[in-house]
Design a protein around this motif. Structure first.
Motif, short mmCIF file in Angstrom:
data_model
loop_
_atom_site.label_atom_id
_atom_site.label_comp_id
_atom_site.label_asym_id
_atom_site.label_seq_id
_atom_site.Cartn_x
_atom_site.Cartn_y
_atom_site.Cartn_z
N GLY A 78 13.94 9.16 13.57
CA GLY A 78 13.25 8.39 14.60
C GLY A 78 11.74 8.38 14.50
O GLY A 78 11.07 7.59 15.17
N ALA A 79 11.16 9.24 13.68
CA ALA A 79 9.69 9.31 13.56
C ALA A 79 9.18 8.19 12.66
O ALA A 79 9.86 7.76 11.72
N ARG A 80 7.98 7.72 12.96
CA ARG A 80 7.39 6.63 12.18
C ARG A 80 5.88 6.64 12.32
O ARG A 80 5.33 7.19 13.26
N SER A 81 5.24 5.99 11.35
CA SER A 81 3.78 5.84 11.41
C SER A 81 3.43 4.73 12.38
O SER A 81 4.27 3.88 12.71
N ASN A 82 2.18 4.71 12.79
CA ASN A 82 1.64 3.53 13.48
C ASN A 82 1.45 2.42 12.45
O ASN A 82 1.49 2.66 11.23
N TRP A 83 1.17 1.23 12.93
CA TRP A 83 0.71 0.17 12.04
C TRP A 83 -0.58 0.66 11.39
O TRP A 83 -1.41 1.30 12.05
N HIS A 84 -0.77 0.38 10.13
CA HIS A 84 -2.00 0.78 9.45
C HIS A 84 -2.20 -0.03 8.18
O HIS A 84 -1.30 -0.75 7.75
N ARG A 85 -3.40 0.12 7.62
CA ARG A 85 -3.77 -0.55 6.36
C ARG A 85 -4.48 0.46 5.47
O ARG A 85 -5.11 1.39 5.95
N HIS A 86 -4.39 0.21 4.18
CA HIS A 86 -5.13 1.02 3.20
C HIS A 86 -6.05 0.08 2.43
O HIS A 86 -5.57 -0.90 1.84
N PRO A 87 -7.37 0.34 2.44
CA PRO A 87 -8.31 -0.56 1.77
C PRO A 87 -7.97 -0.83 0.29
O PRO A 87 -8.19 -1.93 -0.19
N ALA A 88 -7.42 0.16 -0.41
CA ALA A 88 -7.07 -0.03 -1.83
C ALA A 88 -5.55 -0.05 -2.04
O ALA A 88 -5.08 0.03 -3.17
N GLY A 89 -4.78 -0.13 -0.96
CA GLY A 89 -3.33 -0.13 -1.08
C GLY A 89 -2.75 1.27 -1.08
O GLY A 89 -3.48 2.27 -0.97
N GLN A 90 -1.44 1.34 -1.20
CA GLN A 90 -0.72 2.61 -1.16
C GLN A 90 0.60 2.44 -1.91
O GLN A 90 1.20 1.37 -1.88
N ILE A 91 1.04 3.51 -2.54
CA ILE A 91 2.36 3.54 -3.18
C ILE A 91 3.15 4.64 -2.50
O ILE A 91 2.65 5.75 -2.30
N LEU A 92 4.40 4.33 -2.12
CA LEU A 92 5.30 5.30 -1.52
C LEU A 92 6.46 5.54 -2.48
O LEU A 92 7.01 4.58 -3.03
N ILE A 93 6.81 6.79 -2.68
CA ILE A 93 7.98 7.16 -3.48
C ILE A 93 8.87 7.99 -2.57
O ILE A 93 8.48 9.07 -2.13
N ILE A 94 10.05 7.45 -2.27
CA ILE A 94 10.95 8.12 -1.34
C ILE A 94 11.75 9.16 -2.11
O ILE A 94 12.47 8.84 -3.06
N THR A 95 11.62 10.42 -1.69
CA THR A 95 12.27 11.52 -2.40
C THR A 95 13.55 12.00 -1.72
O THR A 95 14.34 12.71 -2.34
N ASP A 96 13.76 11.61 -0.46
CA ASP A 96 15.01 11.95 0.21
C ASP A 96 15.10 11.22 1.54
O ASP A 96 14.09 10.81 2.11
N GLY A 97 16.33 11.05 2.01
CA GLY A 97 16.56 10.48 3.32
C GLY A 97 16.69 8.97 3.33
O GLY A 97 16.81 8.32 2.29
N ILE A 98 16.65 8.43 4.55
CA ILE A 98 16.77 6.99 4.78
C ILE A 98 15.73 6.60 5.81
O ILE A 98 15.54 7.30 6.81
N GLY A 99 15.09 5.47 5.59
CA GLY A 99 14.09 5.03 6.55
C GLY A 99 13.82 3.55 6.45
O GLY A 99 14.61 2.79 5.86
N TYR A 100 12.69 3.18 7.04
CA TYR A 100 12.30 1.77 7.12
C TYR A 100 10.85 1.59 6.69
O TYR A 100 10.02 2.47 6.87
N HIS A 101 10.58 0.40 6.17
CA HIS A 101 9.22 -0.01 5.83
C HIS A 101 9.10 -1.47 6.21
O HIS A 101 10.02 -2.26 5.99
N GLN A 102 7.97 -1.81 6.81
CA GLN A 102 7.75 -3.21 7.17
C GLN A 102 6.31 -3.61 6.96
O GLN A 102 5.39 -2.92 7.40
N ILE A 103 6.13 -4.71 6.26
CA ILE A 103 4.83 -5.37 6.17
C ILE A 103 4.79 -6.38 7.30
O ILE A 103 5.78 -7.11 7.53
#
Length: 164
Positions: A78-103
């Protein structure tokens, strides 16, 4: 002939025991919904940037040679980040679990162990765990001289629940 039959019977019994053991282990892991932690859990994230319990630990600090920061975030269900931006972008590598990502403006994506997500520079997005299973991710933020993150408002339950 008796020795062959005994050996065959032992082989069949051994396979049955191993099969039951593997099924029991899978059931236990599914019931626990616990993630295999690769890195320390870290410090609890601020309520100003996360909804629910999320823990961050820095792994690589940017310096004058490597202008990249790398860390791990462990999201409880149930935990999640706030809406946010990264000036140079970001890469996420999921190492375990299940979640959501939304642009922003796009459908919510389901992410899981093995997913790799590229968040484009200066594009609003959020990510976090599913309602029932936690999520563990490595984050990579390149070119930190441009900035690391600009945080916005919390993701509403209405938006989050669209993923279910």
């Amino acid at each position: 002939m008796k020795n062959i039959l005994k050996s065959f019977a032992l082989l069949i019994i051994s396979q049955a025991i191993l099969s039951c053991s593997n099924k029991n282990q899978k059931t236990m892991n599914e019931e626990k919904n616990e993630l295999d932690q690769i890195f320390p859990k870290g410090e609890k994230g601020s309520g100003d940037t996360f909804t629910g319990n999320a823990y961050n630990v820095g792994l690589v600090d940017a310096d004058h040679i490597y202008t990249t920061t790398v860390g791990n975030v462990y999201f409880e269900p149930g935990a999640r980040s706030n809406w946010h931006r990264h000036p140079a972008g970001q890469i996420l590598i999921i190492t375990d679990g299940i979640g959501y990502h939304q642009i922003e403006g796009q459908p919510i994506e389901i992410i899981k162990k093995g997913s790799v997500i590229k968040c484009p520079p200066n594009v609003r997005h959020w990510h976090g765990a599913s309602a029932d299973v936690g999520l563990q991710q490595l984050y990579i933020v390149p070119n930190t001289e441009k900035g690391i993150a600009n945080w916005d408002e919390a993701v509403t339950d209405e938006v989050y629940n669209q993923a279910k």
